[in-house]
Design a protein around this motif. Structure first.
Motif, PDB file in Angstrom:
ATOM      1  N   THR A  66     -16.841 -37.315 -18.640  1.00 39.09           N
ATOM      2  CA  THR A  66     -17.469 -36.342 -17.760  1.00 39.09           C
ATOM      3  C   THR A  66     -18.929 -36.744 -17.551  1.00 39.09           C
ATOM      4  O   THR A  66     -19.461 -37.596 -18.269  1.00 39.09           O
ATOM      5  CB  THR A  66     -17.427 -34.934 -18.368  1.00 39.09           C
ATOM      6  N   ASP A 105      -9.421 -30.007 -15.109  1.00 33.55           N
ATOM      7  CA  ASP A 105      -9.816 -28.726 -15.657  1.00 33.55           C
ATOM      8  C   ASP A 105     -10.756 -28.113 -14.630  1.00 33.55           C
ATOM      9  O   ASP A 105     -11.660 -28.790 -14.162  1.00 33.55           O
ATOM     10  CB  ASP A 105     -10.520 -28.979 -17.000  1.00 33.55           C
ATOM     11  N   LYS A 108     -14.554 -28.813 -15.252  1.00 31.55           N
ATOM     12  CA  LYS A 108     -15.148 -30.153 -15.355  1.00 31.55           C
ATOM     13  C   LYS A 108     -14.356 -31.169 -14.581  1.00 31.55           C
ATOM     14  O   LYS A 108     -13.149 -31.071 -14.481  1.00 31.55           O
ATOM     15  CB  LYS A 108     -15.168 -30.724 -16.754  1.00 31.55           C
ATOM     16  N   TYR A 110     -13.476 -35.214 -14.595  1.00 37.44           N
ATOM     17  CA  TYR A 110     -13.480 -36.435 -15.395  1.00 37.44           C
ATOM     18  C   TYR A 110     -13.519 -37.623 -14.441  1.00 37.44           C
ATOM     19  O   TYR A 110     -12.995 -37.552 -13.324  1.00 37.44           O
ATOM     20  CB  TYR A 110     -12.216 -36.521 -16.261  1.00 37.44           C
ATOM     21  N   TYR A 122      -3.250 -35.350 -20.304  1.00 40.24           N
ATOM     22  CA  TYR A 122      -4.450 -34.567 -20.578  1.00 40.24           C
ATOM     23  C   TYR A 122      -4.173 -33.717 -21.802  1.00 40.24           C
ATOM     24  O   TYR A 122      -3.283 -32.866 -21.796  1.00 40.24           O
ATOM     25  CB  TYR A 122      -4.814 -33.689 -19.376  1.00 40.24           C
ATOM     26  N   GLU A 124      -5.023 -30.866 -23.672  1.00 43.72           N
ATOM     27  CA  GLU A 124      -5.773 -29.642 -23.368  1.00 43.72           C
ATOM     28  C   GLU A 124      -6.663 -29.181 -24.514  1.00 43.72           C
ATOM     29  O   GLU A 124      -7.792 -28.771 -24.290  1.00 43.72           O
ATOM     30  CB  GLU A 124      -4.798 -28.514 -22.996  1.00 43.72           C
ATOM     31  N   GLY A 127      -9.546 -31.745 -24.760  1.00 45.70           N
ATOM     32  CA  GLY A 127     -10.249 -32.106 -23.535  1.00 45.70           C
ATOM     33  C   GLY A 127     -10.294 -33.612 -23.350  1.00 45.70           C
ATOM     34  O   GLY A 127     -11.249 -34.142 -22.792  1.00 45.70           O
ATOM     35  N   ARG A 159       0.072 -32.446 -18.876  1.00 44.63           N
ATOM     36  CA  ARG A 159      -0.787 -31.704 -19.811  1.00 44.63           C
ATOM     37  C   ARG A 159      -0.058 -31.560 -21.137  1.00 44.63           C
ATOM     38  O   ARG A 159       1.113 -31.179 -21.170  1.00 44.63           O
ATOM     39  CB  ARG A 159      -1.113 -30.331 -19.242  1.00 44.63           C
TER      40      ARG A 159
END
Length: 169
Positions: A66, A105, A108, A110, A122, A124, A127, A159
């Motif tokens: 990020t 998300d 945010k 990425y 991903y 969760e 993150g 996810r």
């Protein structure tokens, strides 16, 4: 001890090629020169801030991060940039095709240093984003694109979360 490569070490390097590119791919064999060339080929002026952030981004192989993560790395490497500059640079690199932005998300974004077509897991709870191994995923029965539009790509994001009671390794 930090595993970040100080920019001064990059400035002094003369024998290796830029990480992520084949050995000998750069004209001069200097990682910084290779990064400058990469930015120019993408249509970006190789400013000091773009070079510094580019080295932090691409100097450690393919990864997902990020803007906040890159900003933290820049602060630890003593690169004088603002969070706004980090965001702007990430978006410029994405528009130039050097990065791929992932919407995983709602809060945010990425950025993937591997802009090629591939899919992701991903995690969760952590993150964390991981590249999915190439396992021949196919997406059937896509809807027709609205008039005047075409499908530019399909991204699969699986996810994951830990099962209750399972241990983290």
């Amino acid at each position: 001890m930090s595993d970040l490569v100080p920019l001064q070490a990059v400035l002094n390097a003369r024998t290796s090629s830029f990480p992520g590119e084949a050995a000998g791919a750069g004209r001069r064999g200097c990682p910084l020169s290779d990064l400058r060339d990469r930015l120019r080929r993408a249509g970006l002026r190789p400013t000091r801030q773009r070079l510094s952030l580019g080295w932090l981004l691409f100097g450690r192989g393919d990864r997902h991060l990020t803007a906040e993560m890159l900003y933290d790395e820049a602060m630890r490497a003593k690169v004088p940039v603002s969070l706004a500059t980090v965001y702007n640079t990430l978006h410029q690199f994405t528009e130039a095709g050097l990065l791929r932005q992932l919407a995983l998300d709602g809060s945010k974004a990425y950025f993937d240093t591997n802009p090629s077509e591939h899919h992701h897991f991903y995690l969760e709870d952590e993150g964390q984003v991981l590249d999915m191994p190439d396992c021949g995923i196919t997406v059937d029965s896509l809807p027709d694109a609205p008039e005047g539009m075409e499908i530019a790509g399909v991204e699969v994001i699986v996810r994951l979360r830990r099962r209750p009671g399972s241990r983290q390794s």
